[in-house]
Design a protein around this motif. Structure first.
Motif, short mmCIF file in Angstrom:
data_model
loop_
_atom_site.label_atom_id
_atom_site.label_comp_id
_atom_site.label_asym_id
_atom_site.label_seq_id
_atom_site.Cartn_x
_atom_site.Cartn_y
_atom_site.Cartn_z
N GLU A 1 0.82 -1.21 0.00
CA GLU A 1 0.00 0.00 0.00
C GLU A 1 0.86 1.26 0.00
OE1 GLU A 1 -2.94 2.40 2.97
OE2 GLU A 1 -3.21 0.23 2.89
N PHE A 2 1.86 1.30 0.85
CA PHE A 2 2.70 2.49 0.91
C PHE A 2 3.47 2.70 -0.37
CE2 PHE A 2 1.42 2.95 5.16
CZ PHE A 2 1.76 4.24 5.54
N GLU A 3 3.99 1.64 -0.96
CA GLU A 3 4.76 1.78 -2.20
C GLU A 3 3.86 2.16 -3.37
OE1 GLU A 3 7.24 -1.65 -2.74
OE2 GLU A 3 8.52 -1.09 -1.07
N ALA A 4 2.63 1.67 -3.38
CA ALA A 4 1.74 1.95 -4.49
C ALA A 4 1.02 3.29 -4.37
CB ALA A 4 0.70 0.82 -4.62
N PHE A 5 0.66 3.69 -3.16
CA PHE A 5 -0.23 4.83 -3.01
C PHE A 5 0.31 6.01 -2.22
CE2 PHE A 5 -3.00 1.05 -3.43
CZ PHE A 5 -3.55 1.36 -4.66
N TRP A 6 1.41 5.86 -1.50
CA TRP A 6 1.88 6.94 -0.64
C TRP A 6 3.25 7.48 -1.03
CZ3 TRP A 6 -1.32 8.93 3.05
CH2 TRP A 6 -2.46 8.18 3.37
N ILE A 7 4.24 6.63 -1.05
CA ILE A 7 5.61 7.08 -1.27
C ILE A 7 5.75 7.76 -2.63
CG2 ILE A 7 8.01 6.32 -1.54
CD1 ILE A 7 7.38 4.08 0.47
N LYS B 1 7.33 12.51 -0.05
CA LYS B 1 8.59 12.53 -0.77
C LYS B 1 8.97 11.15 -1.28
CE LYS B 1 10.30 16.47 1.72
NZ LYS B 1 11.18 17.01 2.71
N PRO B 2 9.73 11.12 -2.39
CA PRO B 2 10.26 9.85 -2.86
C PRO B 2 11.17 9.25 -1.79
CG PRO B 2 10.54 11.55 -4.52
CD PRO B 2 10.09 12.23 -3.26
N ALA B 3 11.12 7.94 -1.67
CA ALA B 3 11.91 7.25 -0.64
C ALA B 3 12.72 6.13 -1.29
CB ALA B 3 10.97 6.66 0.42
#
Length: 166
Positions: free
Chosen positions: A40-46, A56-58
């Protein structure tokens, strides 16, 4: 920051730490599993904008390592944090966001020896400042410093009081 502008490695690592803390918090309060939270975080947040807030990009590999590692080493991490907290105040009594910050920081100190301890402490104090006033960041600093002195005794004695960034 302009779209497409390069992001420094330290900035990507800072963003990865913040995302890991947010994912750990979400897992804690919503009962989500590590795979679901990571996806979820990689697809929708980061690196995205959500409801007018830019994330921000991480460094995704670093984010994954902190998240997976904190969960897989949670027994060890929680023991380190419990030992560093005040007597009679176990980690389970700490508010969920603060608990996520302490767990992620303790994981990095114990298992990411490639990152200087003072950088880790400074970074998680900065994360705490994003959520709290002065008291909680001070607690994060004290707890992570105590953990660093236990798991990286030689490193903490060898260095001065500088606060490097990574």
């Amino acid at each position: 920051m302009a779209r497409g502008a390069p992001v420094s490695k330290p900035a990507e690592r800072s963003a990865a730490r913040l995302a890991a803390v947010q994912a750990l918090y979400q897992m804690d309060v919503a009962g989500k599993g590590v795979i679901d939270a990571m996806a979820e975080f990689e697809a929708f947040w980061i690196g995205r904008e959500v409801e007018g807030v830019s994330f921000k990009p991480a460094e995704n590999a670093f984010f994954r390592d902190i998240l997976r590692g904190t969960v897989s080493e949670q027994v060890t991490v929680d023991k380190l944090v419990d030992k560093a907290l005040a007597t009679g105040w176990p980690l389970t009594r700490v508010e969920a966001v603060l608990r996520a910050i302490l767990r992620a920081g303790a994981y990095e100190l114990a298992f990411r020896k490639d990152v200087p301890a003072r950088v880790i402490i400074s970074e998680y104090v900065d994360v705490a400042h994003g959520f709290y006033g002065e008291e909680e960041p001070g607690l994060v600093n004290a707890v992570l410093d105590a953990i660093a002195r236990e798991v990286r005794e030689g490193e903490m004695k060898a260095r001065g009081p500088s606060r490097p960034r990574s």
